[in-house]
Design a protein around this motif. Structure first.
Motif, short mmCIF file in Angstrom:
data_model
loop_
_atom_site.label_atom_id
_atom_site.label_comp_id
_atom_site.label_asym_id
_atom_site.label_seq_id
_atom_site.Cartn_x
_atom_site.Cartn_y
_atom_site.Cartn_z
N CYS A 102 0.88 -1.39 -0.19
CA CYS A 102 0.02 0.14 -0.01
C CYS A 102 0.74 1.40 -0.08
N HIS A 104 0.27 3.85 1.27
CA HIS A 104 -0.27 4.95 2.50
C HIS A 104 1.05 4.44 3.63
N ARG A 105 0.61 3.38 4.15
CA ARG A 105 1.66 2.68 5.25
C ARG A 105 2.04 1.31 5.07
N TRP A 106 2.55 0.77 3.65
CA TRP A 106 2.83 -0.38 3.24
C TRP A 106 2.25 -1.65 3.62
N ALA A 107 0.94 -1.76 3.98
CA ALA A 107 0.29 -3.07 4.16
C ALA A 107 0.19 -3.60 3.04
N CYS A 121 -7.15 -1.91 0.56
CA CYS A 121 -6.09 -2.23 1.81
C CYS A 121 -6.69 -2.62 3.10
N PHE A 123 -5.86 -2.21 5.88
CA PHE A 123 -5.53 -1.38 7.14
C PHE A 123 -6.34 0.01 7.28
N HIS A 124 -6.22 0.98 6.14
CA HIS A 124 -7.06 1.86 6.25
C HIS A 124 -8.07 1.95 4.93
N LYS A 125 -8.25 1.06 4.41
CA LYS A 125 -9.12 1.05 3.18
C LYS A 125 -9.14 1.85 1.98
N TRP A 126 -7.74 2.16 1.57
CA TRP A 126 -7.66 2.93 0.34
C TRP A 126 -7.76 1.62 -0.57
S1 FES Z 1 -1.58 1.27 4.93
FE1 FES Z 1 -2.98 0.83 3.31
S2 FES Z 1 -4.67 2.36 3.67
FE2 FES Z 1 -3.16 2.65 4.99
#
Ligand code: FES
Ligand SMILES: [Fe+2]
Length: 389
Positions: A102, A104-107, A121, A123-126
């Motif tokens: 991702c 955003h923060r790599w999930a 994603c 983690f935060h649904k991007w």
């Molecule tokens: S790590 Fe993917 S949306 Fe935050």
């Protein structure tokens, strides 16, 4: 040999890499009758493996999958290779290999395989489109950026004869022109109709070169496969052609009295084959590690993931023509073929892991080749050519 020297053998440090590379290079350009294997440390040293990562796997084209594994739009599978987490997906326009980390923060966005309309994603649904574009990023209104102008990094891919190749560096010369002769041979066998029918996964405690080498030589039929192969395809009849720059091929002719139905097990023929081709199997290696065993009615394909000096993930696949699925006795024949493959793979993995353990001992030294091991001699020169400065 004391344990400290064995430890040294197992853990060639960065400082030891120079002498090891010199020793690897020294053995090159010998006729096969005088040649020896690469030094055993080239199979056990993590520093040497890292050099191969840098100069071979990250520079060259490596095979990562088959188009039939992403047959429909939205089909995807994931692969972790050389420190990258990749999703291979059929987007509306073409097959793409994307980083699945991702923005955003790599999930990791997704794992395993399946079919999806978009990636979301955990983690935060991007949300991401199949081509890697960001479709939406919830609750990001106050951040000064335009999510929709962002997309997942894409790796360069080429599809040749149905196989998906990836180039990490992005600047390798195109692969198709290097495989023109091979694609010409394969054209008669209609690779556009090939489908990966079944896969078996292994996690092998061996160097990638050992997997390639055992695949490409039939010398070991006499001891490792006495029942499964030596009776049908005796080692002494096998031979390897002179190498091409990007690939090589070995032949394993069947014993004269072996019935045809033992060679082709009853799936639809791949395509046009000469009488000689119907009486043998052919082992293809596209460097560095794309391995295919072509039989009259099926292909055994090894898809490798080098994980470290002494670890290689191996996916052993059976490919048939798509029409095979319509045969009334397909399931029965495929179950028998899979059972056979399980047995021979176990036989190979046993000798491979034996060799890896022996290579790590202090007494191990370069060994002499049989003429039946010509493909290993060719591979050693391929490795030398690429690791030299
Ligand atoms: S790590 Fe993917 S949306 Fe935050
Ligand atoms: Fe084998």
């Amino acid at each position: 040999m004391d344990s400290s020297s064995m430890l040294q053998r197992e853990e060639t440090s960065g400082d030891m890499l120079g002498p090891l590379v010199r020793s690897v290079l020294t053995g090159g350009h010998q006729p096969l009758s005088r040649a020896k294997t690469l030094p055993p440390e080239a199979y056990t040293s993590e520093a040497f493996f890292q050099l191969e990562v840098e100069r071979i796997f990250r520079k060259e084209w490596v095979v990562i999958g088959h188009t039939s594994q992403v047959a429909k739009t939205g089909d995807f599978f994931t692969i972790d290779l050389l420190g990258e987490m990749i999703v291979v997906v059929r987007a509306a326009d073409r097959i793409r290999a994307l980083s699945r980390v991702c923005l955003h923060r790599w999930a990791p966005l997704v794992n395993g395989a399946g079919n999806t309309a978009r990636f979301s994603c955990p983690f935060h649904k991007w949300a991401y489109a199949l081509d890697g574009r960001v479709l939406g990023a919830p609750l990001m209104e106050e951040a000064e950026f335009e999510p929709k102008s962002c997309r997942l990094p894409e790796f360069r891919t080429e599809i040749i004869d149905g196989f998906i190749y990836l180039n990490f560096s992005g600047d390798a010369a195109p692969l198709a022109p290097q495989l023109t002769e091979l694609s010409g041979l394969f054209a008669r066998w209609r690779p556009e109709h090939w489908v990966v029918a079944t896969s078996i996964d292994y996690d092998c405690q061996v160097n990638w070169k050992i997997v390639v080498e055992t695949f490409m030589e039939c010398y070991h039929h006499i001891a490792a496969h006495p029942e499964t192969f030596e009776r049908a395809y005796p080692a002494r009849y096998t031979y390897v052609e002179d190498g091409r720059a990007a690939w090589t091929v070995g032949h394993a002719p069947a014993r004269e009295d072996l019935p045809n139905e033992k060679i082709a097990v009853g799936f639809p023929d791949l395509g046009e084959m000469s009488a000689q081709e119907r009486r043998e199997f052919r082992l293809y290696l596209v460097y560095p590690y794309h391995l295919l065993n072509v039989l009259p009615d099926r292909v055994h394909w090894f898809c490798l993931q080098p994980m470290g000096a002494s670890r290689t993930r191996l996916q052993s696949n059976i490919i048939v023509r798509r029409e095979a699925f319509e045969q009334p006795d397909y399931e029965k024949k495929m179950a028998a073929e899979r059972e056979f493959l399980l047995v021979v793979n176990d036989e190979d993995i046993a000798v491979n892991e034996m060799q890896q353990r022996g290579a790590a001992t202090g007494s191990a030294a370069p060994g002499r080749f049989s003429h039946l091991e010509k493909a290993l001699w060719q591979l050693a020169d391929y490795v030398r050519e690429r690791i030299k400065d």
